[in-house]
Design a protein around this motif. Structure first.
Motif, PDB file in Angstrom:
ATOM      1  N   PHE A   1       0.854  -1.186   0.000  1.00 34.11           N
ATOM      2  CA  PHE A   1       0.000   0.000   0.000  1.00 34.11           C
ATOM      3  C   PHE A   1       0.886   1.230   0.000  1.00 34.11           C
ATOM      4  O   PHE A   1       1.685   1.440   0.904  1.00 34.11           O
ATOM      5  CB  PHE A   1      -0.901  -0.012   1.240  1.00 34.11           C
ATOM      6  CG  PHE A   1      -1.737   1.222   1.426  1.00 34.11           C
ATOM      7  CD1 PHE A   1      -2.745   1.529   0.522  1.00 34.11           C
ATOM      8  CD2 PHE A   1      -1.531   2.056   2.513  1.00 34.11           C
ATOM      9  CE1 PHE A   1      -3.521   2.667   0.706  1.00 34.11           C
ATOM     10  CE2 PHE A   1      -2.296   3.186   2.702  1.00 34.11           C
ATOM     11  CZ  PHE A   1      -3.308   3.491   1.784  1.00 34.11           C
TER      12      PHE A   1
ATOM     13  N   LYS B   1      -8.878  -2.865   7.968  1.00 33.02           N
ATOM     14  CA  LYS B   1      -8.584  -1.461   7.667  1.00 33.02           C
ATOM     15  C   LYS B   1      -7.987  -0.724   8.868  1.00 33.02           C
ATOM     16  O   LYS B   1      -6.930  -0.105   8.763  1.00 33.02           O
ATOM     17  CB  LYS B   1      -9.875  -0.761   7.197  1.00 33.02           C
ATOM     18  CG  LYS B   1     -10.580  -1.434   6.036  1.00 33.02           C
ATOM     19  CD  LYS B   1     -11.832  -0.699   5.608  1.00 33.02           C
ATOM     20  CE  LYS B   1     -12.913  -0.636   6.671  1.00 33.02           C
ATOM     21  NZ  LYS B   1     -13.482  -1.989   6.988  1.00 33.02           N
TER      22      LYS B   1
ATOM     23  N   GLU C   1      -7.419  -2.035  -6.253  1.00 33.92           N
ATOM     24  CA  GLU C   1      -6.846  -0.711  -6.049  1.00 33.92           C
ATOM     25  C   GLU C   1      -6.924   0.047  -7.354  1.00 33.92           C
ATOM     26  O   GLU C   1      -6.699  -0.516  -8.425  1.00 33.92           O
ATOM     27  CB  GLU C   1      -5.389  -0.831  -5.592  1.00 33.92           C
ATOM     28  CG  GLU C   1      -4.764   0.474  -5.142  1.00 33.92           C
ATOM     29  CD  GLU C   1      -3.405   0.231  -4.504  1.00 33.92           C
ATOM     30  OE1 GLU C   1      -3.229   0.589  -3.330  1.00 33.92           O
ATOM     31  OE2 GLU C   1      -2.526  -0.351  -5.180  1.00 33.92           O
TER      32      GLU C   1
ATOM     33  N   SER D   1     -12.121  10.823  -3.215  1.00 30.04           N
ATOM     34  CA  SER D   1     -10.878  10.060  -3.366  1.00 30.04           C
ATOM     35  C   SER D   1     -10.307  10.138  -4.769  1.00 30.04           C
ATOM     36  O   SER D   1     -11.044  10.125  -5.752  1.00 30.04           O
ATOM     37  CB  SER D   1     -11.115   8.585  -3.015  1.00 30.04           C
ATOM     38  OG  SER D   1     -11.749   8.449  -1.773  1.00 30.04           O
TER      39      SER D   1
ATOM     40  N   VAL E   1     -12.681   0.925  -9.309  1.00 30.77           N
ATOM     41  CA  VAL E   1     -12.821   0.024  -8.163  1.00 30.77           C
ATOM     42  C   VAL E   1     -14.275  -0.359  -7.954  1.00 30.77           C
ATOM     43  O   VAL E   1     -14.594  -1.509  -7.649  1.00 30.77           O
ATOM     44  CB  VAL E   1     -12.239   0.692  -6.902  1.00 30.77           C
ATOM     45  CG1 VAL E   1     -12.679  -0.052  -5.635  1.00 30.77           C
ATOM     46  CG2 VAL E   1     -10.723   0.744  -6.989  1.00 30.77           C
TER      47      VAL E   1
ATOM     48  N   VAL F   1      -9.329   3.901   2.006  1.00 30.32           N
ATOM     49  CA  VAL F   1      -9.216   2.462   2.224  1.00 30.32           C
ATOM     50  C   VAL F   1     -10.600   1.972   2.627  1.00 30.32           C
ATOM     51  O   VAL F   1     -11.169   2.443   3.622  1.00 30.32           O
ATOM     52  CB  VAL F   1      -8.196   2.128   3.327  1.00 30.32           C
ATOM     53  CG1 VAL F   1      -8.128   0.622   3.561  1.00 30.32           C
ATOM     54  CG2 VAL F   1      -6.824   2.677   2.965  1.00 30.32           C
TER      55      VAL F   1
ATOM     56  N   ARG G   1      -7.803   7.881  -5.309  1.00 29.56           N
ATOM     57  CA  ARG G   1      -7.444   6.473  -5.414  1.00 29.56           C
ATOM     58  C   ARG G   1      -8.101   5.722  -4.260  1.00 29.56           C
ATOM     59  O   ARG G   1      -8.235   6.259  -3.161  1.00 29.56           O
ATOM     60  CB  ARG G   1      -5.926   6.298  -5.386  1.00 29.56           C
ATOM     61  CG  ARG G   1      -5.437   4.902  -5.772  1.00 29.56           C
ATOM     62  CD  ARG G   1      -3.921   4.905  -5.994  1.00 29.56           C
ATOM     63  NE  ARG G   1      -3.443   3.620  -6.493  1.00 29.56           N
ATOM     64  CZ  ARG G   1      -3.477   3.245  -7.764  1.00 29.56           C
ATOM     65  NH1 ARG G   1      -3.972   4.077  -8.673  1.00 29.56           N
ATOM     66  NH2 ARG G   1      -3.025   2.065  -8.145  1.00 29.56           N
ATOM     67  N   VAL G   2      -8.513   4.487  -4.521  1.00 32.77           N
ATOM     68  CA  VAL G   2      -9.184   3.673  -3.504  1.00 32.77           C
ATOM     69  C   VAL G   2      -8.491   2.317  -3.425  1.00 32.77           C
ATOM     70  O   VAL G   2      -8.207   1.689  -4.446  1.00 32.77           O
ATOM     71  CB  VAL G   2     -10.678   3.470  -3.837  1.00 32.77           C
ATOM     72  CG1 VAL G   2     -11.342   2.563  -2.793  1.00 32.77           C
ATOM     73  CG2 VAL G   2     -11.398   4.806  -3.918  1.00 32.77           C
ATOM     74  N   THR G   3      -8.204   1.892  -2.196  1.00 29.60           N
ATOM     75  CA  THR G   3      -7.666   0.560  -1.944  1.00 29.60           C
ATOM     76  C   THR G   3      -8.722  -0.236  -1.193  1.00 29.60           C
ATOM     77  O   THR G   3      -9.320   0.266  -0.237  1.00 29.60           O
ATOM     78  CB  THR G   3      -6.369   0.635  -1.112  1.00 29.60           C
ATOM     79  OG1 THR G   3      -5.373   1.321  -1.869  1.00 29.60           O
ATOM     80  CG2 THR G   3      -5.861  -0.757  -0.763  1.00 29.60           C
TER      81      THR G   3
ATOM     82  N   VAL H   1      -6.622   9.561  -0.466  1.00 25.91           N
ATOM     83  CA  VAL H   1      -6.771   8.138  -0.753  1.00 25.91           C
ATOM     84  C   VAL H   1      -7.715   7.524   0.271  1.00 25.91           C
ATOM     85  O   VAL H   1      -7.649   7.847   1.464  1.00 25.91           O
ATOM     86  CB  VAL H   1      -5.399   7.428  -0.684  1.00 25.91           C
ATOM     87  CG1 VAL H   1      -5.551   5.923  -0.846  1.00 25.91           C
ATOM     88  CG2 VAL H   1      -4.457   7.998  -1.741  1.00 25.91           C
TER      89      VAL H   1
ATOM     90  N   LYS I   1      -5.404  -7.236   0.209  1.00 19.80           N
ATOM     91  CA  LYS I   1      -5.790  -6.237  -0.777  1.00 19.80           C
ATOM     92  C   LYS I   1      -6.366  -6.946  -1.986  1.00 19.80           C
ATOM     93  O   LYS I   1      -5.710  -7.785  -2.607  1.00 19.80           O
ATOM     94  CB  LYS I   1      -4.591  -5.384  -1.192  1.00 19.80           C
ATOM     95  CG  LYS I   1      -4.968  -4.259  -2.153  1.00 19.80           C
ATOM     96  CD  LYS I   1      -3.817  -3.302  -2.386  1.00 19.80           C
ATOM     97  CE  LYS I   1      -2.738  -3.906  -3.262  1.00 19.80           C
ATOM     98  NZ  LYS I   1      -1.701  -2.906  -3.614  1.00 19.80           N
TER      99      LYS I   1
END
Length: 263
Positions: free
Chosen positions: A27, A45, A236, A222, A242, A37, A224-226, A35, A233
């Motif tokens: 990550f 998380k 991403e 966001s 996503v 999660v 970016r999303v994880t 970002v 994981k």
């Protein structure tokens, strides 16, 4: 905007007895990003946040911040490096005033010696005055309406959240970890918090990582999303990508919740 990597978690693992809460997670977060999660309850998380911020020691892997390893450091040492956080359940000092809570968050920046504090030297008094002025500035920044001399326990929930934000900012972090910042909020408070998160990055230059259950917030803020599931994981990328990922949909639907509203 620069795109150098600020935080880099490499194969991070955390076990609790026979339970693997975080399993070999890679990550990374680029400087200046927002970002998120996400993942179903129990996905790992908050455990990942606790490992990054030093509350847990990882059982495997490495964590790098600004090119230096931080895994194994104490929470206060991690904070001194430039990482602060808020918690899913508010952890203010309930019997201290709003102002006192913010000043506690500045402890890593105090330069006065013990002798200077005890003797209340000119240097200590000047530093104390500057810190109080900055605390008031932070309270204005987060939009706190309450009296700074009010006890934290007497504030409404939404105002307590703002105090927690201000305290997290008091250490002048480069990266802030927000654990469910909109939990328990009504729609207006949620909108105000979302705007505040944007301002952390846009006005203060702070990189933001948040755990969030409200998909409207995640998708709207966001870059970016994880996604974590059972400590691993599973996806991403950009929010829209996503959201369409079959593994992500399955992870949520498998627990009887639609992706549009679940966490």
């Amino acid at each position: 905007m620069t795109t150098d990597v600020l935080l880099d978690c490499r194969k991070v693992t955390k076990r609790f007895g026979g339970l693997v809460a975080v399993s070999g997670v890679d990550f990374s977060v680029e400087r200046g990003r927002i970002v998120s999660v996400i993942g179903p309850n129990g996905a790992g998380k908050t455990t990942l946040f606790n490992v990054i911020s030093g509350f847990y020691r990882p059982d495997g892997g490495e964590i790098w911040f600004e090119g230096r390893r931080i895994d194994g450091l104490r929470p206060d040492q991690v904070a001194a490096r430039g990482i602060s956080r808020t918690f899913q359940n508010i952890r203010l000092f309930q019997n201290m005033t709003v102002l006192e809570n913010i000043l506690v968050g500045m402890h890593t920046r105090v330069r006065a010696s013990v002798l200077q504090v005890l003797t209340r030297s000119r240097a200590f008094l000047d530093e104390e005055r500057a810190l109080v002025e900055e605390a008031f500035r932070l309270l204005r920044f987060v939009g706190l309406r309450a009296n700074p001399n009010e006890l934290a326990k007497n504030l409404p929930y939404g105002e307590q959240r703002k105090v927690e934000f201000a305290r997290a900012l008091a250490s002048r972090p480069k990266l802030i970890l927000l654990d469910e910042p909109t939990a328990g909020m009504n729609p207006q408070e949620m909108a105000e918090t979302t705007q505040l998160i944007r301002r952390l990055r846009d006005e203060l230059g702070i990189t933001v990582v948040l755990i969030e259950h409200q998909m409207r917030v995640v998708m709207g803020i966001s870059e970016r999303v994880t996604v974590l599931d059972y400590g691993e994981k599973i996806a991403e990328g950009p929010p829209a990508e996503v959201r369409r990922n079959p593994k992500v949909i399955e992870a949520y639907l498998g627990r009887g919740a639609a992706l549009g509203s679940a966490g």
